[in-house]
Each structure stands twice: as C-alpha cells, then as structure tokens.
Design a protein around this motif. Structure first.
Motif, PDB file in Angstrom:
ATOM      1  N   LEU A 172       3.800 -11.025   2.921  1.00 13.21           N
ATOM      2  CA  LEU A 172       2.734 -10.545   3.800  1.00 13.21           C
ATOM      3  C   LEU A 172       1.382 -10.721   3.131  1.00 13.21           C
ATOM      4  O   LEU A 172       1.243 -10.559   1.925  1.00 13.21           O
ATOM      5  CB  LEU A 172       2.933  -9.064   4.138  1.00 13.21           C
ATOM      6  N   SER A 185      -1.439  -5.270   4.253  1.00 16.21           N
ATOM      7  CA  SER A 185      -0.703  -4.126   4.775  1.00 16.21           C
ATOM      8  C   SER A 185      -1.400  -2.851   4.327  1.00 16.21           C
ATOM      9  O   SER A 185      -1.939  -2.801   3.220  1.00 16.21           O
ATOM     10  CB  SER A 185       0.729  -4.117   4.239  1.00 16.21           C
ATOM     11  N   ALA A 238       6.834  -2.242   4.834  1.00 11.53           N
ATOM     12  CA  ALA A 238       5.619  -2.857   5.385  1.00 11.53           C
ATOM     13  C   ALA A 238       5.967  -4.037   6.284  1.00 11.53           C
ATOM     14  O   ALA A 238       5.387  -4.209   7.365  1.00 11.53           O
ATOM     15  CB  ALA A 238       4.703  -3.308   4.252  1.00 11.53           C
ATOM     16  N   LEU A 279       5.247  -4.145  10.336  1.00 18.82           N
ATOM     17  CA  LEU A 279       4.452  -5.227  10.921  1.00 18.82           C
ATOM     18  C   LEU A 279       5.235  -5.946  12.020  1.00 18.82           C
ATOM     19  O   LEU A 279       4.727  -6.154  13.119  1.00 18.82           O
ATOM     20  CB  LEU A 279       4.039  -6.244   9.850  1.00 18.82           C
TER      21      LEU A 279
END
Length: 163
Positions: free
Chosen positions: A61, A64, A90, A94
C-alpha cells in the motif's frame, strides 16, 4: 564512525547502535543485491527480503491511516506498518472500504496499474490462487488477501535485534 553499508530507513527506535549497525552489515553481506536495504523498528531491524516484508506491508500500500512511516521502493513511496498484522488490517480496510462492491478484476486494475505492474499476469496469479475475478471484493476478501500477499512477494529477509 560505523555506518550501514546498505540504504535504509529508521522508522522507530532512534539511531542505530554501533553493534546493531555491525549486525546489519553482516546480514547485508548475506542478502541478494536487489534486496540490500533495511527498515529499523523499535526492537529490530529487517534486512533484505522484499519491500512487502521489510515494511510489514503485504499489499504494498502507498498510504494508510495505520502507517507509522514511509519507505521508498522501486516505483515510489510505500507505507510502513508496525507489524504485519497492522499491514494486513490496513490492506483489508482499504479493499473493503474503497473497492468492496467493485469486481476484483476492476479493483486490481486500479491497485496494480499496468504502468507499474504486469496486471494481466497479476490477475492470472490471483485466479490460480482461487480468486473469482468477476465477483465483488467483499465476497472474495478471504481468498483475495493471501493471494495478493503471494503475488506481491512477501519474502522474508533477516531480522536483526536492536541492541
């Protein structure tokens, strides 16, 4: 003055001690060239391994609210999480919040854009792992999460305790 022989990021715990740096340098010598980087946390330093492993970020990612820092990767900046469990949480948050009702195929095209990834290969890997690409992310989340971690290459390196 002793310095790490590889680039890295100190996310928590302050400066590295001389003995920790020496241990990081020893670990770096055992690490394949493409992975010679480190991320330092409060109690340990992760040396080598994939970015997904070093940053506790199984979905690679970019950002976050749960992140504790950032590291630079081959194609930009990525979030760092305190633990792999935090990284999983996380990622799941998402996926559900932003892509929950979207077909997996469409969500992956946005999450792993062809400008940075071989998206078709990625989709084939997910499908081979049992993900139904034409169903929504919510219905596939329990199969999708480990399949993404596998596709992103969560490959362990060496953990060096901080001293």
């Amino acid at each position: 003055m002793v310095k790490p022989v590889i680039p890295g990021a100190i996310i928590a715990g302050g400066e590295l001690s001389k003995s920790t740096i020496l241990a990081v340098n020893q670990a770096a010598a055992k690490t394949p060239a493409q992975w010679r980087r480190f991320v330092a946390y409060a109690t340990l330093v992760k040396v080598g391994g994939s970015l997904a492993w070093r940053a506790n970020n199984p979905g690679n990612l970019r950002d976050s609210p749960l992140k504790i820092g950032n590291v630079t990767g081959a194609v930009g900046v990525f979030a760092v999480f305190a633990t792999m469990d935090d990284g999983h949480a996380a990622q799941k948050a998402l996926y559900i919040k932003k892509y929950g009702t979207t077909k997996v195929r469409e969500a992956i095209a946005k999450l792993t854009p062809p400008s940075e990834n071989d998206t078709e290969r990625y989709l084939k890997e997910l499908e081979k792992a049992g993900v139904d690409l034409d169903k929504d992310v919510n219905s596939q989340i329990d199969v999708l999460m480990p399949a993404v971690a596998l596709s992103e290459g969560v490959i362990a390196g060496i953990e060096v305790p901080r001293s």
